[in-house]
Design a protein around this motif. Structure first.
Motif, PDB file in Angstrom:
ATOM      1  N   SER A   1      56.592  42.585  43.308  1.00  0.00           N
ATOM      2  CA  SER A   1      55.894  41.341  42.972  1.00  0.00           C
ATOM      3  C   SER A   1      54.988  41.558  41.770  1.00  0.00           C
ATOM      4  CB  SER A   1      55.056  40.879  44.165  1.00  0.00           C
ATOM      5  OG  SER A   1      54.003  41.792  44.418  1.00  0.00           O
ATOM      6  N   GLU A   2      54.611  40.471  41.133  1.00  0.00           N
ATOM      7  CA  GLU A   2      53.715  40.573  39.977  1.00  0.00           C
ATOM      8  C   GLU A   2      52.404  41.252  40.375  1.00  0.00           C
ATOM      9  OE1 GLU A   2      53.120  36.753  38.300  1.00  0.00           O
ATOM     10  OE2 GLU A   2      55.073  36.663  37.299  1.00  0.00           O
ATOM     11  N   GLU A   3      51.905  40.942  41.574  1.00  0.00           N
ATOM     12  CA  GLU A   3      50.626  41.500  42.024  1.00  0.00           C
ATOM     13  C   GLU A   3      50.712  43.007  42.201  1.00  0.00           C
ATOM     14  OE1 GLU A   3      46.713  41.935  43.265  1.00  0.00           O
ATOM     15  OE2 GLU A   3      47.741  40.332  42.172  1.00  0.00           O
ATOM     16  N   LYS A   4      51.753  43.475  42.907  1.00  0.00           N
ATOM     17  CA  LYS A   4      51.875  44.921  43.129  1.00  0.00           C
ATOM     18  C   LYS A   4      52.191  45.636  41.825  1.00  0.00           C
ATOM     19  CE  LYS A   4      53.302  44.971  47.996  1.00  0.00           C
ATOM     20  NZ  LYS A   4      53.977  43.672  48.157  1.00  0.00           N
TER      21      LYS A   4
ATOM     22  N   ARG B   1      51.124  44.841  38.960  1.00  0.00           N
ATOM     23  CA  ARG B   1      49.846  44.928  38.242  1.00  0.00           C
ATOM     24  C   ARG B   1      48.980  46.059  38.796  1.00  0.00           C
ATOM     25  NH1 ARG B   1      44.898  43.436  39.151  1.00  0.00           N
ATOM     26  NH2 ARG B   1      45.465  42.360  41.083  1.00  0.00           N
ATOM     27  N   LEU B   2      48.926  46.188  40.144  1.00  0.00           N
ATOM     28  CA  LEU B   2      48.131  47.252  40.769  1.00  0.00           C
ATOM     29  C   LEU B   2      48.648  48.635  40.370  1.00  0.00           C
ATOM     30  CD1 LEU B   2      47.704  45.785  44.377  1.00  0.00           C
ATOM     31  CD2 LEU B   2      45.924  46.003  42.623  1.00  0.00           C
TER      32      LEU B   2
ATOM     33  N   ASP C   1      59.911  41.649  37.912  1.00  0.00           N
ATOM     34  CA  ASP C   1      59.436  40.760  38.976  1.00  0.00           C
ATOM     35  C   ASP C   1      60.536  40.615  40.031  1.00  0.00           C
ATOM     36  OD1 ASP C   1      58.567  38.729  40.625  1.00  0.00           O
ATOM     37  OD2 ASP C   1      57.874  37.449  38.989  1.00  0.00           O
TER      38      ASP C   1
END
Length: 430
Positions: free
Chosen positions: A48-51, A53-54, A75
């Motif tokens: 996902s975009e969130e993971k 990014r992390l 993505d």
């Protein structure tokens, strides 16, 4: 193919990762990426975009710009949903198109994909997708992780997916799948992040050993001079008071202890870095025991402990063992007994031979251990008493050496009362 510094997999490895904790997931992903870069792999990372990014933020802290250019993020929603439904063959084809430019340039690559699917829908499609993916992974010689959120995946699906993945990983373990084709053994490893952490600790420990090895020659020269002067004073100064004589003897004893500890660290380094301690040879039992006892008696005396021993041996017993390895076993066990004994108590040692084996027992009257400590006693870095010095690697070494020399060890302990150790080793035939 190198999965981590210590773990190789066949040419192509398909890993099913069921994670429970996000932080463990991120740690394992980071370890997978970093190890891949260390082996000059490019990494395709699909999440996902969130993971994503992390992970990118973490990588910025530990990698150079050049290294980060080898990590390619995608993505997962776009990757799995670009064709409107979960079409297994289409997704595999799409992955092939992503990989082809790297394969054309003979660039080694590993993939990590957090599989995106709707709960309870398309399970048959998902199973079919993983079967096709498994065939492609091994066909192209890839290393590939398929990650799933364990909280959202039914157990029935886990069982099915284990048939199409050679390895099953959780947050803390990595095992061979016993449902995978051609699997005739079960092997359990720590997870990727735990392995990386252990390897970092081992690397640090080796660096410490290297440092001590380098300075030991410089340290030993003044130690030899100190001991020589102490011996000269004891022999020539007849007017010394009893108290002064005891102090000079203590100086000589402490020099012996420091010199022995340096030797122990060097031998440990040799064990960790080469095969020196694993080579078997015929050694005489009694002189080897007596040499360790003589030194350990000095160490016990400096710590207000009395070492009492009985040797029920004929003197002609031999072991098909290793001199340094055997001395490390015995000195480790006696050193622990002395270290963890109460002051002014006794450590009792005995060695008995029946012609076929030697049985050595060590009993102390000290801090002892709880049951849960006994269960984890031989783990690497299994250090339980933080008030005492040491790296927590001694008993791990003892167990490894005894296993190699076909010996056994049994430990009984009662908290705050003491510990008894029994070691058996086979004698060499005459």
């Amino acid at each position: 193919m190198q999965l981590t510094k210590k773990l190789q997999v066949s040419n192509g490895g398909h890993i099913l990762y069921f994670y429970d904790d996000l932080q463990h997931y991120l740690n394992n992903a980071l370890s997978y990426i970093v190890t891949g870069l260390e082996h000059d792999h490019h990494i395709l990372f699909i999440d996902s975009e969130e993971k994503n990014r992390l992970i990118e933020e973490k990588l910025k802290q530990i990698l150079s710009n050049e290294q980060r250019c080898k990590v390619h993020f995608y993505d997962r929603c776009v990757f799995y949903g670009v064709h409107g439904d979960f079409n297994s063959q289409t997704i595999v084809n799409q992955l092939g198109e992503m990989l082809q430019p790297f394969l054309n340039k003979h660039i080694s690559i590993r993939t990590w994909a957090h599989v995106d699917w709707k709960e309870q829908e398309g399970i048959d499609l998902l199973e079919k997708y993983e079967v096709i993916a498994d065939s492609n992974v091994y066909g192209m010689g890839l290393l590939s992780v398929c990650a799933y959120d364990a909280k959202s995946v039914p157990a029935s699906l886990l069982m099915k997916l284990m048939r199409s993945h050679e390895y099953l990983m959780t947050d803390n373990e990595l095992i061979r799948s016993n449902l995978y084709k051609n699997t005739d053994e079960t092997v359990i490893f720590p997870s990727l992040s735990v392995q990386s952490e252990m390897q970092s600790e081992m690397d640090l420990y080796k660096q410490k050993l290297d440092f001590v090895h380098v300075v030991s020659h410089e340290v030993r020269n003044p130690l030899t001079i100190i001991k020589a002067y102490a011996s000269m004073v004891l022999k020539s100064e007849s007017h010394l008071s009893p108290g002064s004589i005891e102090k000079m003897k203590s100086i000589a004893d402490c020099v012996d202890i420091i010199d022995n500890e340096i030797s122990y660290i060097i031998y440990t380094e040799q064990m960790l870095s080469n095969d020196l301690l694993w080579n078997k040879e015929m050694i005489r039992l009694l002189p080897s025991i007596q040499e360790v006892i003589d030194f350990m008696s000095i160490k016990a005396r400096t710590q207000e402990i009395q070492l009492v021993y009985t040797l029920d041996l004929k003197g002609n017993e031999k072991l098909f063992n290793n001199t340094i390895g055997f001395k490390l076993i015995l000195s480790n066990l006696l050193s622990n007994a002395i270290k963890y004994s109460h002051e002014h108590s006794k450590v009792i040692f005995s060695a008995v031979s029946d012609g076929k084996k030697v049985v050595m027992k060590i009993k102390d009257h000290g801090v002892g251990m709880h049951e849960h400590q006994l269960q984890n006693l031989f783990q690497k870095y299994g250090k339980f008493n933080q008030e005492k010095s040491g790296q927590g690697i001694g008993l791990y070494m003892v167990k490894k050496l005894l296993d190699h020399f076909e010996g056994t060890i049994h430990i009984q302990s009662t908290y705050n009362q003491g510990t008894e150790v029994r070691v058996e080793l086979p004698l060499a035939e005459s």
